[in-house]
Motif scaffolding. Structure first.
Motif, PDB file in Angstrom:
ATOM      1  N   TYR A   4     -15.062  -1.315  47.517  1.00 48.07           N
ATOM      2  CA  TYR A   4     -16.160  -0.645  46.832  1.00 48.07           C
ATOM      3  C   TYR A   4     -16.328  -1.146  45.395  1.00 48.07           C
ATOM      4  O   TYR A   4     -17.381  -0.942  44.794  1.00 48.07           O
ATOM      5  CB  TYR A   4     -15.935   0.876  46.788  1.00 48.07           C
ATOM      6  CG  TYR A   4     -15.870   1.566  48.119  1.00 48.07           C
ATOM      7  CD1 TYR A   4     -16.152   0.895  49.312  1.00 48.07           C
ATOM      8  CD2 TYR A   4     -15.510   2.907  48.200  1.00 48.07           C
ATOM      9  CE1 TYR A   4     -16.076   1.542  50.536  1.00 48.07           C
ATOM     10  CE2 TYR A   4     -15.444   3.569  49.413  1.00 48.07           C
ATOM     11  CZ  TYR A   4     -15.716   2.878  50.580  1.00 48.07           C
ATOM     12  OH  TYR A   4     -15.639   3.534  51.784  1.00 48.07           O
ATOM     13  N   GLY A   5     -15.278  -1.740  44.855  1.00 47.00           N
ATOM     14  CA  GLY A   5     -15.368  -2.253  43.492  1.00 47.00           C
ATOM     15  C   GLY A   5     -15.482  -1.171  42.433  1.00 47.00           C
ATOM     16  O   GLY A   5     -16.004  -1.417  41.338  1.00 47.00           O
ATOM     17  N   LEU A  30     -14.855  13.667  48.714  1.00 42.98           N
ATOM     18  CA  LEU A  30     -16.040  12.983  48.196  1.00 42.98           C
ATOM     19  C   LEU A  30     -15.930  11.495  48.484  1.00 42.98           C
ATOM     20  O   LEU A  30     -14.972  10.843  48.070  1.00 42.98           O
ATOM     21  CB  LEU A  30     -16.170  13.190  46.683  1.00 42.98           C
ATOM     22  CG  LEU A  30     -17.375  12.475  46.055  1.00 42.98           C
ATOM     23  CD1 LEU A  30     -18.664  13.234  46.357  1.00 42.98           C
ATOM     24  CD2 LEU A  30     -17.194  12.312  44.547  1.00 42.98           C
ATOM     25  N   GLY A  31     -16.907  10.945  49.188  1.00 39.83           N
ATOM     26  CA  GLY A  31     -16.973   9.509  49.394  1.00 39.83           C
ATOM     27  C   GLY A  31     -17.659   8.832  48.226  1.00 39.83           C
ATOM     28  O   GLY A  31     -18.547   9.418  47.590  1.00 39.83           O
ATOM     29  N   THR A  32     -17.275   7.583  47.932  1.00 35.89           N
ATOM     30  CA  THR A  32     -17.827   6.888  46.765  1.00 35.89           C
ATOM     31  C   THR A  32     -18.392   5.512  47.102  1.00 35.89           C
ATOM     32  O   THR A  32     -18.599   4.688  46.213  1.00 35.89           O
ATOM     33  CB  THR A  32     -16.748   6.723  45.671  1.00 35.89           C
ATOM     34  OG1 THR A  32     -15.660   5.921  46.181  1.00 35.89           O
ATOM     35  CG2 THR A  32     -16.231   8.072  45.201  1.00 35.89           C
ATOM     36  N   TRP A  33     -18.656   5.260  48.375  1.00 34.96           N
ATOM     37  CA  TRP A  33     -19.216   3.961  48.777  1.00 34.96           C
ATOM     38  C   TRP A  33     -20.570   3.736  48.098  1.00 34.96           C
ATOM     39  O   TRP A  33     -21.370   4.662  47.943  1.00 34.96           O
ATOM     40  CB  TRP A  33     -19.380   3.930  50.303  1.00 34.96           C
ATOM     41  CG  TRP A  33     -19.896   2.639  50.840  1.00 34.96           C
ATOM     42  CD1 TRP A  33     -19.516   1.381  50.483  1.00 34.96           C
ATOM     43  CD2 TRP A  33     -20.898   2.469  51.853  1.00 34.96           C
ATOM     44  NE1 TRP A  33     -20.204   0.428  51.204  1.00 34.96           N
ATOM     45  CE2 TRP A  33     -21.063   1.073  52.055  1.00 34.96           C
ATOM     46  CE3 TRP A  33     -21.658   3.355  52.616  1.00 34.96           C
ATOM     47  CZ2 TRP A  33     -21.963   0.541  52.991  1.00 34.96           C
ATOM     48  CZ3 TRP A  33     -22.550   2.834  53.541  1.00 34.96           C
ATOM     49  CH2 TRP A  33     -22.699   1.452  53.719  1.00 34.96           C
ATOM     50  N   LEU A  34     -20.821   2.497  47.678  1.00 31.74           N
ATOM     51  CA  LEU A  34     -22.072   2.068  47.044  1.00 31.74           C
ATOM     52  C   LEU A  34     -22.287   2.660  45.654  1.00 31.74           C
ATOM     53  O   LEU A  34     -23.395   2.609  45.125  1.00 31.74           O
ATOM     54  CB  LEU A  34     -23.286   2.361  47.940  1.00 31.74           C
ATOM     55  CG  LEU A  34     -23.330   1.624  49.287  1.00 31.74           C
ATOM     56  CD1 LEU A  34     -24.580   2.004  50.060  1.00 31.74           C
ATOM     57  CD2 LEU A  34     -23.267   0.116  49.089  1.00 31.74           C
ATOM     58  N   MET A  35     -21.234   3.200  45.058  1.00 34.43           N
ATOM     59  CA  MET A  35     -21.312   3.617  43.654  1.00 34.43           C
ATOM     60  C   MET A  35     -20.666   2.534  42.791  1.00 34.43           C
ATOM     61  O   MET A  35     -19.596   2.024  43.133  1.00 34.43           O
ATOM     62  CB  MET A  35     -20.557   4.933  43.425  1.00 34.43           C
ATOM     63  CG  MET A  35     -21.135   6.137  44.124  1.00 34.43           C
ATOM     64  SD  MET A  35     -20.199   7.644  43.654  1.00 34.43           S
ATOM     65  CE  MET A  35     -20.785   8.800  44.889  1.00 34.43           C
ATOM     66  N   VAL A  73     -13.965  15.555  56.543  1.00 35.42           N
ATOM     67  CA  VAL A  73     -15.300  15.029  56.261  1.00 35.42           C
ATOM     68  C   VAL A  73     -15.358  14.436  54.863  1.00 35.42           C
ATOM     69  O   VAL A  73     -14.792  14.976  53.919  1.00 35.42           O
ATOM     70  CB  VAL A  73     -16.399  16.100  56.437  1.00 35.42           C
ATOM     71  CG1 VAL A  73     -16.546  16.474  57.900  1.00 35.42           C
ATOM     72  CG2 VAL A  73     -16.127  17.345  55.600  1.00 35.42           C
ATOM     73  N   LEU A  74     -16.074  13.305  54.738  1.00 37.16           N
ATOM     74  CA  LEU A  74     -16.149  12.574  53.477  1.00 37.16           C
ATOM     75  C   LEU A  74     -17.602  12.268  53.117  1.00 37.16           C
ATOM     76  O   LEU A  74     -18.010  11.107  53.065  1.00 37.16           O
ATOM     77  CB  LEU A  74     -15.345  11.264  53.590  1.00 37.16           C
ATOM     78  CG  LEU A  74     -13.859  11.425  53.901  1.00 37.16           C
ATOM     79  CD1 LEU A  74     -13.245  10.080  54.285  1.00 37.16           C
ATOM     80  CD2 LEU A  74     -13.122  12.044  52.719  1.00 37.16           C
ATOM     81  N   PRO A  75     -18.403  13.299  52.869  1.00 34.82           N
ATOM     82  CA  PRO A  75     -19.795  13.036  52.485  1.00 34.82           C
ATOM     83  C   PRO A  75     -19.857  12.326  51.142  1.00 34.82           C
ATOM     84  O   PRO A  75     -19.126  12.661  50.221  1.00 34.82           O
ATOM     85  CB  PRO A  75     -20.411  14.429  52.409  1.00 34.82           C
ATOM     86  CG  PRO A  75     -19.253  15.341  52.126  1.00 34.82           C
ATOM     87  CD  PRO A  75     -18.087  14.738  52.864  1.00 34.82           C
ATOM     88  N   LYS A  76     -20.739  11.338  51.057  1.00 36.44           N
ATOM     89  CA  LYS A  76     -20.897  10.569  49.824  1.00 36.44           C
ATOM     90  C   LYS A  76     -22.148  11.027  49.091  1.00 36.44           C
ATOM     91  O   LYS A  76     -23.241  11.071  49.665  1.00 36.44           O
ATOM     92  CB  LYS A  76     -20.983   9.077  50.161  1.00 36.44           C
ATOM     93  CG  LYS A  76     -21.306   8.182  48.969  1.00 36.44           C
ATOM     94  CD  LYS A  76     -22.741   7.690  49.018  1.00 36.44           C
ATOM     95  CE  LYS A  76     -23.086   6.909  47.755  1.00 36.44           C
ATOM     96  NZ  LYS A  76     -24.483   6.438  47.749  1.00 36.44           N
ATOM     97  N   THR A  77     -22.000  11.425  47.847  1.00 34.11           N
ATOM     98  CA  THR A  77     -23.145  11.773  47.017  1.00 34.11           C
ATOM     99  C   THR A  77     -22.754  11.715  45.554  1.00 34.11           C
ATOM    100  O   THR A  77     -21.596  11.954  45.202  1.00 34.11           O
ATOM    101  CB  THR A  77     -23.686  13.181  47.352  1.00 34.11           C
ATOM    102  OG1 THR A  77     -24.829  13.444  46.536  1.00 34.11           O
ATOM    103  CG2 THR A  77     -22.641  14.264  47.099  1.00 34.11           C
ATOM    104  N   ALA A  78     -23.722  11.399  44.712  1.00 34.52           N
ATOM    105  CA  ALA A  78     -23.512  11.462  43.265  1.00 34.52           C
ATOM    106  C   ALA A  78     -24.256  12.644  42.670  1.00 34.52           C
ATOM    107  O   ALA A  78     -24.226  12.864  41.464  1.00 34.52           O
ATOM    108  CB  ALA A  78     -23.986  10.162  42.614  1.00 34.52           C
ATOM    109  N   ASN A  79     -24.910  13.433  43.526  1.00 38.08           N
ATOM    110  CA  ASN A  79     -25.735  14.555  43.083  1.00 38.08           C
ATOM    111  C   ASN A  79     -24.906  15.844  43.096  1.00 38.08           C
ATOM    112  O   ASN A  79     -24.464  16.282  44.157  1.00 38.08           O
ATOM    113  CB  ASN A  79     -26.937  14.687  44.033  1.00 38.08           C
ATOM    114  CG  ASN A  79     -27.891  15.782  43.620  1.00 38.08           C
ATOM    115  OD1 ASN A  79     -27.481  16.884  43.283  1.00 38.08           O
ATOM    116  ND2 ASN A  79     -29.184  15.477  43.663  1.00 38.08           N
TER     117      ASN A  79
END
Length: 287
Positions: free
Chosen positions: A50-51, A19-24, A236-242
């Protein structure tokens, strides 16, 4: 897919799907990580830049999943280009994540973002940063070390003098933008390649040819994109919060035919990332 792994050069197993977490932000990251781990994800990717390392750490603790079952990655900020700054940043990441060790630490970029792909290649400085990663690895603070956004000559620069070879190179890779020569070089040198933005930040999902092929396989365009990368032996590192997207992104139990893989490999280039085009890896510069 959650149980499927690649082996790094030191024998450490890295889950193929993360799981990617960029922009979260911190709160979003905590919730997304908790959701992902409850669904079955065991590989989480964050970065100092990413903070949200503290949020990722909170999500890990709230999940109740045993630490030894997890694979956590963070990245030394691109602007840190000396030994002391890199070493200190790893200590700070450990503290923010609330972990005794990090599974993988990588150098986020061979150059500071404002100079990304500029004339100054930072070869000498990257050797210093790499030494800090090697020392953290040998001290047991890190289980594996690698790089991100490194070109072949950036990697060759490290190979000239390193004690420990990079184990990973995390790069932008997706249908319509797959650096085949760089991937081949890495894999020939025992470096596992990770694909970030494997769905091209969603801009690829409306591509009619990709959607038509996905329909033939009875899968979503996102699933087709992820399976493509997996069949190239990429993490693979798809980013999603859903949570629904998380489940969909891990449901990859199908195989793209050899002929369709060739079609996808030769898909016309995708270079416009819409609202995300500001990111320097996509061609812009941070101001």
């Amino acid at each position: 897919m959650f149980a499927e792994t690649f082996s790094l050069s030191n024998g450490v197993k890295i889950p193929k799907v993360g799981l990617g977490t960029w922009l979260m932000d911190e709160a979003q990251a905590a919730q997304a990580v908790r959701e992902a781990l409850s669904i079955g994800y065991r590989h989480i990717d964050t970065a100092q830049a990413y903070g949200n390392e503290a949020g990722v750490g909170e999500g890990i603790r709230l999940s109740g999943v045993a630490r030894e079952q997890l694979f956590i990655t963070t990245k030394v900020a691109a602007e840190l280009k000396n030994y002391d700054a890199a070493a200190q940043s790893i200590e700070e990441s450990l503290a923010k994540l609330g972990l005794d060790y990090i599974d993988l630490v990588i150098i986020h970029s061979p150059q500071p973002w404002k100079e990304f792909r500029g004339e100054n290649r930072y070869f000498k400085e990257n050797k210093e940063v790499w030494k800090a990663l090697e020392d953290a690895y040998q001290a047991g603070k890190v289980k594996a070390i690698g790089v991100s956004n490194f070109l072949q000559d950036d990697i060759e620069n490290l190979l000239e003098s390193c004690e420990i070879k990079p184990m990973v190179n995390q790069i932008l890779a997706h249908i319509g933008n797959t650096p085949f020569e760089l991937i081949a070089f890495c894999q020939q040198n025992g470096i596992v390649v990770e694909a970030y933005s494997p769905i091209a930040h969603g801009v690829i999902l409306d591509h009619p040819k990709i959607q038509a092929m996905a329909d033939r396989y009875g899968v979503s365009a996102a699933q087709l994109c992820l399976r493509y990368c997996l069949q190239l032996d990429l993490v693979v590192l798809p980013k999603t919060a859903n949570p629904d997207h998380m489940r969909n992104n891990a449901d990859l139990d199908f195989v793209i035919s050899k002929a369709d893989m060739e079609t996808l490999k030769n898909m016309e280039p995708i270079r416009d990332y819409g609202e995300h085009s500001f990111f320097p890896v996509f061609g812009g510069k941070l101001t």
